[in-house]
Structures are given as structure tokens and as C-alpha cells.
Scaffold this motif. Structure first.
Motif, PDB file in Angstrom:
ATOM      1  N   PRO A  78       0.902  -1.393  -0.126  1.00  0.00           N
ATOM      2  CA  PRO A  78      -0.129  -0.105   0.008  1.00  0.00           C
ATOM      3  C   PRO A  78       0.897   1.407   0.084  1.00  0.00           C
ATOM      4  O   PRO A  78       0.431   2.153  -0.559  1.00  0.00           O
ATOM      5  CB  PRO A  78      -0.804   0.002   1.174  1.00  0.00           C
ATOM      6  CG  PRO A  78      -0.787  -1.645   1.422  1.00  0.00           C
ATOM      7  CD  PRO A  78       0.330  -2.153   1.141  1.00  0.00           C
ATOM      8  N   ARG A  79       2.036   1.072   0.305  1.00  0.00           N
ATOM      9  CA  ARG A  79       3.065   2.163   0.709  1.00  0.00           C
ATOM     10  C   ARG A  79       3.671   2.615  -0.786  1.00  0.00           C
ATOM     11  O   ARG A  79       3.909   3.918  -1.100  1.00  0.00           O
ATOM     12  CB  ARG A  79       3.873   1.984   1.743  1.00  0.00           C
ATOM     13  CG  ARG A  79       4.916   3.057   1.761  1.00  0.00           C
ATOM     14  CD  ARG A  79       5.921   3.012   3.274  1.00  0.00           C
ATOM     15  NE  ARG A  79       5.797   1.668   3.737  1.00  0.00           N
ATOM     16  CZ  ARG A  79       7.025   0.952   3.512  1.00  0.00           C
ATOM     17  NH1 ARG A  79       8.013   1.570   2.769  1.00  0.00           N
ATOM     18  NH2 ARG A  79       7.278  -0.091   3.855  1.00  0.00           N
ATOM     19  N   VAL A  80       3.706   1.739  -1.373  1.00  0.00           N
ATOM     20  CA  VAL A  80       4.739   2.118  -2.570  1.00  0.00           C
ATOM     21  C   VAL A  80       4.102   1.687  -3.998  1.00  0.00           C
ATOM     22  O   VAL A  80       4.361   2.198  -4.791  1.00  0.00           O
ATOM     23  CB  VAL A  80       5.834   0.970  -2.667  1.00  0.00           C
ATOM     24  CG1 VAL A  80       6.613   1.145  -1.421  1.00  0.00           C
ATOM     25  CG2 VAL A  80       5.571  -0.553  -2.832  1.00  0.00           C
ATOM     26  N   VAL A  81       2.781   1.201  -3.768  1.00  0.00           N
ATOM     27  CA  VAL A  81       1.876   0.981  -5.310  1.00  0.00           C
ATOM     28  C   VAL A  81       2.035   2.116  -6.093  1.00  0.00           C
ATOM     29  O   VAL A  81       2.099   2.079  -7.495  1.00  0.00           O
ATOM     30  CB  VAL A  81       0.524   0.228  -4.904  1.00  0.00           C
ATOM     31  CG1 VAL A  81      -0.253   1.403  -4.212  1.00  0.00           C
ATOM     32  CG2 VAL A  81      -0.116  -0.112  -6.352  1.00  0.00           C
ATOM     33  N   ASP A  82       1.696   3.251  -5.636  1.00  0.00           N
ATOM     34  CA  ASP A  82       1.685   4.556  -6.438  1.00  0.00           C
ATOM     35  C   ASP A  82       2.913   4.850  -7.200  1.00  0.00           C
ATOM     36  O   ASP A  82       2.804   5.501  -8.149  1.00  0.00           O
ATOM     37  CB  ASP A  82       1.055   5.665  -5.702  1.00  0.00           C
ATOM     38  CG  ASP A  82      -0.292   5.572  -5.412  1.00  0.00           C
ATOM     39  OD1 ASP A  82      -1.221   4.771  -5.942  1.00  0.00           O
ATOM     40  OD2 ASP A  82      -1.050   6.351  -4.417  1.00  0.00           O
ATOM     41  N   GLY A  88       1.819   1.901 -15.887  1.00  0.00           N
ATOM     42  CA  GLY A  88       0.383   1.832 -16.358  1.00  0.00           C
ATOM     43  C   GLY A  88       0.234   2.835 -17.604  1.00  0.00           C
ATOM     44  O   GLY A  88      -0.467   2.770 -18.478  1.00  0.00           O
ATOM     45  N   ILE A  89       0.837   4.103 -17.349  1.00  0.00           N
ATOM     46  CA  ILE A  89       0.749   5.194 -18.479  1.00  0.00           C
ATOM     47  C   ILE A  89       1.547   4.819 -19.635  1.00  0.00           C
ATOM     48  O   ILE A  89       0.765   5.012 -20.802  1.00  0.00           O
ATOM     49  CB  ILE A  89       1.473   6.454 -17.853  1.00  0.00           C
ATOM     50  CG1 ILE A  89       0.648   7.025 -16.703  1.00  0.00           C
ATOM     51  CG2 ILE A  89       1.756   7.538 -18.776  1.00  0.00           C
ATOM     52  CD1 ILE A  89       1.734   8.018 -15.890  1.00  0.00           C
ATOM     53  N   VAL A  90       2.404   4.085 -19.592  1.00  0.00           N
ATOM     54  CA  VAL A  90       3.224   3.630 -20.979  1.00  0.00           C
ATOM     55  C   VAL A  90       2.465   2.686 -21.837  1.00  0.00           C
ATOM     56  O   VAL A  90       2.366   2.508 -22.894  1.00  0.00           O
ATOM     57  CB  VAL A  90       4.624   3.344 -20.748  1.00  0.00           C
ATOM     58  CG1 VAL A  90       5.401   4.372 -20.310  1.00  0.00           C
ATOM     59  CG2 VAL A  90       4.945   2.182 -19.770  1.00  0.00           C
ATOM     60  N   GLY A 224      -2.684  -0.912 -14.715  1.00  0.00           N
ATOM     61  CA  GLY A 224      -3.634  -1.325 -15.673  1.00  0.00           C
ATOM     62  C   GLY A 224      -3.919  -2.648 -15.550  1.00  0.00           C
ATOM     63  O   GLY A 224      -4.892  -3.276 -16.528  1.00  0.00           O
ATOM     64  N   ILE A 225      -3.433  -3.566 -14.812  1.00  0.00           N
ATOM     65  CA  ILE A 225      -3.694  -5.044 -14.563  1.00  0.00           C
ATOM     66  C   ILE A 225      -4.800  -5.256 -13.681  1.00  0.00           C
ATOM     67  O   ILE A 225      -4.633  -4.801 -12.519  1.00  0.00           O
ATOM     68  CB  ILE A 225      -2.284  -5.718 -14.162  1.00  0.00           C
ATOM     69  CG1 ILE A 225      -1.327  -5.570 -15.033  1.00  0.00           C
ATOM     70  CG2 ILE A 225      -2.436  -7.304 -14.080  1.00  0.00           C
ATOM     71  CD1 ILE A 225      -1.434  -6.138 -16.399  1.00  0.00           C
TER      72      ILE A 225
END
Length: 229
Positions: A78-82, A88-90, A224-225
Motif C-alpha cells: 500500500p505504501r509503494v504501489v503508486d 500503467g501510463i506507458v 492497468g492489470i
């Protein structure tokens, strides 16, 4: 020592990133595609290494029980996911490029003529009745190779579905593109290779983040997964 999921997934992603860094240029890649993949792999690797070091430290901490290690590892995701939103952008960019190229290359196959719509439908209906669905595959391949757009429209717009296999549809479309825009078709193939590799990388990142306690919703937003809960 038993390899907990968070630890084994970390090693799996370590090996995948090493594979991408050390492998020779991928077949079907142009230089731009290789540079794009190299850049995202390098970015993911930079973000991944400090987290992997933290995981390794937890796993080898003699003061923690196996359950204690697991509980502590599950606070990492939860701390590093962002931090991994870039992948996801690429991926979205590659999807957008693929859609744009497909529209450019294959759009004429179904683009209606400027003639009277009723006349167009009657002509295409006559074509469909003349070939029947049993011969639609062979007719579509031949029409793609010859650039017979009236035939391709009649088949692809078949009421109730054209019934072509995915392979036949792909071959017919690519035959048309090879005839009309071979450079564009080559670029599409480059983008597809890039997109497939980005998907494989994003999927492994997603599984790794899930093993570290990130929620499926946050993982989907970042990479995006879509993973099951």
C-alpha cells in the motif's frame, strides 16, 4: 527456509528485470521500441531495488517469526504501489498507438462509400448471398490481397457476425495493409511487440505488489492489470 509469497515474487521480478536488461534486442523491435522498453525497465528497476532490499531485510530478520515477517511485508505494498503508475501510463500509450495504427490501416476495409446507403446494402447483401458463409474466409483473404473493399465490407459487416476465425481476419487485414501501407503495418508490428512486453512486465509488477499487500483496486489504477481480490 520457506520462501513466502512476498519473497518469491520479489525474486521473480528481480529475474525478469535482469532478463530485460541483459537480453539481446527483441525480434520484431525497431530502435524506438527498444529504447522505450529499456527506459521503462530502468525506471521500474530504480523503484524496485530499494523495496527489494527492504523485503530481503524483513525475510532475513532473525527477530521476526514467519508470521511477523509476513505481516510486516504486507504493509509495503500500500505504501509503494503508486510509485509504479508510470508502467500503467506507458501501457495506455502503447494501447492508444496500436488503436490509432489499426484504424489507419484497417479502417478502409469497413468504411462505407458515399453512395446511397440502400444501394450499398443491397450490393453487399448480393455479394454475401453469392459467396455464402462457407466461402467467406477464402473470399476475405482474396479481397484483402486484391484491395477489393466492397467484398471486405460485405463480409466484415455480415448481419449476425461474419464468422471468420481470428487468424483469417488477421491475415486478410494484414494482406490489405501490406498492399496499401507496408510501412504502417511494420510500425504496427513494432508497437504490438512493445505492448506485449509492457503487459508481461506490468503483470509481474502487479503480482509482486499484491504479494506485498496492495489492494487489487490500487494495483489496477497503477499498472492497468486487473487481479482478483
Amino acid at each position: 527456509m520457506t520462501q513466502a509469497p512476498y519473497y518469491s515474487q520479489t525474486h521473480t521480478l528481480t529475474n525478469l528485470l535482469r532478463h530485460y536488461r541483459e537480453q539481446p534486442p527483441l525480434k520484431g523491435f525497431d530502435e524506438d521500441g527498444k529504447e522505450r522498453l529499456d527506459a521503462i525497465v530502468q525506471k521500474v528497476d530504480e523503484l524496485f531495488k530499494p523495496v527489494a532490499a527492504e523485503v530481503d531485510k524483513i525475510f532475513n530478520d532473525p527477530k521476526l517469526t514467519d508470521q511477523g515477517k509476513q505481516d510486516k511485508a504486507l504493509t509495503i505494498g500500500p505504501r509503494v504501489v503508486d510509485n509504479f503508475k508510470n508502467i500503467g501510463i506507458v501501457r495506455n500509450q502503447a494501447d492508444t498507438a496500436k488503436t490509432r495504427l489499426e484504424t489507419m490501416l484497417f479502417g478502409p476495409l469497413t468504411e462505407p462509400p458515399k453512395d446511397n446507403a440502400v444501394v450499398t446494402f443491397l450490393r453487399e447483401d448480393s455479394i454475401r448471398r453469392s459467396i455464402g458463409k462457407g466461402q467467406a474466409g477464402a473470399a476475405f483473404l482474396d479481397a484483402g490481397e486484391k484491395g477489393n473493399l466492397e467484398m471486405t465490407r460485405a463480409i466484415l459487416d455480415w448481419p449476425g457476425g461474419h464468422g471468420l476465425s481470428g487468424e483469417i481476419e488477421r491475415r486478410g487485414k494484414e494482406a490489405f495493409a501490406q498492399r496499401t501501407n507496408p510501412e504502417g503495418l511494420e510500425q504496427l508490428r513494432y508497437v504490438e511487440v512493445l505492448r506485449d512486453n509492457l503487459h508481461a512486465l506490468a503483470e509481474q509488477v502487479a503480482l509482486w505488489l499484491r504479494s506485498l499487500g496492495a489492494s487489487p483496486e490500487s494495483i489496477q489504477q497503477a499498472t492497468g492489470i486487473t487481479l482478483s481480490a
